[in-house]
Design an enzyme around this catalytic site. Structure first.
Site, PDB file in Angstrom:
ATOM      1  N   LYS A  94       0.841  -1.196   0.000  1.00 51.32           N
ATOM      2  CA  LYS A  94       0.000   0.000   0.000  1.00 51.32           C
ATOM      3  C   LYS A  94       0.872   1.239   0.000  1.00 51.32           C
ATOM      4  O   LYS A  94       2.004   1.207   0.487  1.00 51.32           O
ATOM      5  CB  LYS A  94      -0.854   0.027   1.279  1.00 51.32           C
ATOM      6  CG  LYS A  94      -1.983  -0.960   1.316  1.00 51.32           C
ATOM      7  CD  LYS A  94      -2.794  -0.797   2.598  1.00 51.32           C
ATOM      8  CE  LYS A  94      -3.922  -1.805   2.674  1.00 51.32           C
ATOM      9  NZ  LYS A  94      -4.956  -1.631   1.636  1.00 51.32           N
ATOM     10  N   ARG A 151     -10.279 -11.618   2.025  1.00 51.49           N
ATOM     11  CA  ARG A 151     -11.117 -12.678   1.456  1.00 51.49           C
ATOM     12  C   ARG A 151     -10.417 -14.035   1.511  1.00 51.49           C
ATOM     13  O   ARG A 151     -11.067 -15.063   1.592  1.00 51.49           O
ATOM     14  CB  ARG A 151     -11.522 -12.280   0.028  1.00 51.49           C
ATOM     15  CG  ARG A 151     -10.347 -12.093  -0.895  1.00 51.49           C
ATOM     16  CD  ARG A 151     -10.691 -11.286  -2.147  1.00 51.49           C
ATOM     17  NE  ARG A 151     -10.771  -9.832  -1.886  1.00 51.49           N
ATOM     18  CZ  ARG A 151     -11.099  -8.934  -2.805  1.00 51.49           C
ATOM     19  NH1 ARG A 151     -11.375  -9.321  -4.035  1.00 51.49           N
ATOM     20  NH2 ARG A 151     -11.148  -7.656  -2.502  1.00 51.49           N
TER      21      ARG A 151
END
Ligand code: BES
Ligand code: MN
Ligand code: ZN
Length: 491
Positions: free
Chosen positions: A267, A341
């Site tokens: 990120k 996920r």
């Protein structure tokens, strides 16, 4: 654990009001008619309360707004806090009024002149929630918070309500504490230890370690954590309170990424510190379990949380790697930042195989895209079952916790097709929250009612809310507790 303010219910004692030397809270309704307790305060203050009630300033106040009259004439109090509130307010107004008391709570004691004020429990709940402070990391020790005495016409009734209020507030504040903690303090290990401590409350808590997860085949979850020095863990918590201990439980599943750097798909630096809250799903699930245990819920609930840290490292998972999930599906990891996920898929499959639940709800700070869609006002609600989703939406609305239904659909699921594996972990630029939900959908067996809550926007918004100071909100604890009460305890 942050301490809740100490609550006491006491009978009406008009003569004690003049000498009380802490803070005094009094309610004033629109009609201008003073309650018995307000009349006493007004007389002591030589009519100041009545004059205030007739003023433009009072007329401009909304329900639940408060003003402060410091060092009032005729009273020993440091301040009289006047809150505008009808005798029969809405729940939202009552909680907001309580929040005004909680926000102003300092080191001294507070006497709340309730009398026969309705929705006293909601006033107390608002007070407890807004009095919350996260001070653990401040070097200066926080001064002890003053106690709150509610002077009420039926103190025994209120006493019972206050116990229920504390069970809820403690769950919410436990979630907030977990979510507010920095990631060098709340590691996978200390998180698991904190959850294990809840066995003192009557929960059954198990910690599955990396070798066990390996053995089980949770390679999708393990892949996320391999770049971290902190070992990946799965914690299973069980509350068995239903009259039939064998009745199929509700399963709560939580994403517990203690820090999300993005991994090799790193990120950007700006704002990365916000990813200390990426365990918000697991934190919320933990808070719900705490409340269920504290109020001895007549329901069977199992919670499974995946605790991992997503770090870049020589050993870290690479974009393009293919891992095999517990279910057996192969997954091409296109972006290591779509890690939640991967964690959830394995523990969802595990929970349904092991517990055959009646329904499954997962919570996760899953996508930035849900914040683009819904901001900080609503969590995204994805479900394969309209009636199950409806029960949740109703409970969330009743608790004032924003929740908004989002779609699922084959068209979104198709975007996850991989050329090398059974599925890939990202769908592309558009509809990012929905493709994420469709990824999870693969790990829900046919026929099992399931809700996915994307809480990225609501777990820790940038500023204060009515019921929470800046920092974690504990969103969802109250809604889920209510849903469980309505579907299981009372069902
Ligand atoms: N933890 C983030 C989602 C997130 C973003 C939570 C902002 C709270 C605030 C999640 O793991 C993530 O990185 N999602 C990516 C997915 C993308 C790579 C498909 C995102 O939303 O950008
Ligand atoms: Mn991520
Ligand atoms: Zn994440």
């Amino acid at each position: 654990m942050a301490q809740l303010p100490q609550f006491t219910a006491s009978p009406i004692d008009l003569d004690s009001i003049a000498d009380f030397d802490g803070r005094v809270t009094v309610f004033l309704s629109e009609t201008g008619r003073l309650s018995q307790l307000a009349r006493r305060v007004n007389r002591l203050m030589r009519g100041a309360l009545e004059r205030f009630g007739e003023s433009d300033r009072f007329a401009k106040m909304s329900a639940g707004d408060a003003v402060e009259m410091p060092f009032p004439t005729g009273m020993a109090a440091q301040a009289v806090q006047v809150i505008r509130l009808e005798r029969k307010p809405s729940q939202e107004q009552a909680r907001k009024a309580g929040a005004a008391i909680g926000k102003a709570l300092g080191g001294s004691d507070t006497l709340v002149l309730l009398g026969n004020q309705q929705l006293a429990a909601d006033i107390a709940l608002g007070c407890a929630l807004r009095a919350y402070r996260y001070t653990e990391m401040k070097s200066e020790e926080a001064p002890a918070q003053g106690g709150v005495t509610f002077m009420a016409s039926k103190p025994e009734e209120l006493e019972a309500d206050l116990a229920a209020v504390s069970a809820v507030a403690e769950g919410v504040c436990y979630t907030r504490d977990l979510v507010n903690k920095p990631s060098n303090i709340l590691t996978t290990t200390t998180f698991a230890e904190s959850l294990s401590d809840m066995s003192d409350l009557g929960l059954t808590v198990e910690v599955l370690e990396e070798d066990q997860l390996e053995e089980l085949g949770m390679h999708m979850l393990l892949g996320v954590g391999v770049g971290s020095e902190s070992p990946s863990k799965v914690v299973v918590m069980q509350w068995t309170g239903a009259p039939d201990a064998k009745a199929a439980p509700l399963a709560l599943i939580g994403k517990g990424v203690v820090f999300d750097t993005g991994g090799i798909s790193l990120k950007p630096a700006g704002g990365m510190e916000d990813m200390t809250m990426d365990m918000g799903g697991a934190g919320t699930v933990a808070g719900v379990m705490r409340t269920l245990a504290l109020r001895k819920a007549r329901a069977n609930v199992v919670a499974v949380v995946g605790l991992v840290e997503n770090m870049p490292d020589g050993k870290a998972q690479r974009p393009g790697d293919v891992v095999t999930s517990l279910k057996g599906d192969t997954v091409e990891v296109i972006n290591t930042d779509a890690e939640g996920r991967l964690v959830l898929g394995d523990i969802m499959w595990y929970a349904q195989e092991r517990f055959s639940p009646a329904g499954m709800i997962d919570l996760a700070t899953l996508t930035g895209a849900i914040i683009v869609a819904l901001g900080h006002e609503h969590a995204g609600v994805f479900s394969n079952d309209d009636s199950f989703a409806g029960s949740f939406l109703k409970a969330a609305a009743a608790e004032g916790e924003g929740a908004w239904r989002m779609p699922l659909g084959k068209g979104y699921a198709k975007l996850l097709k991989s050329s090398v594996a059974d599925v890939k972990n990202i769908g592309g630029r558009w509809g990012g929250s929905v493709t994420a939900a469709e990824f999870l959908h693969r790990f829900v067996p046919e026929g099992l009612p399931w809700i996915h809550l994307d809480i990225a926007g609501v777990a820790k918004p940038a500023g204060a809310t009515v019921l929470a100071p800046k920092g974690a909100t504990g969103w969802g604890v109250m809604a889920l507790d209510r849903m469980i009460r309505e579907m299981f305890d009372e069902g």
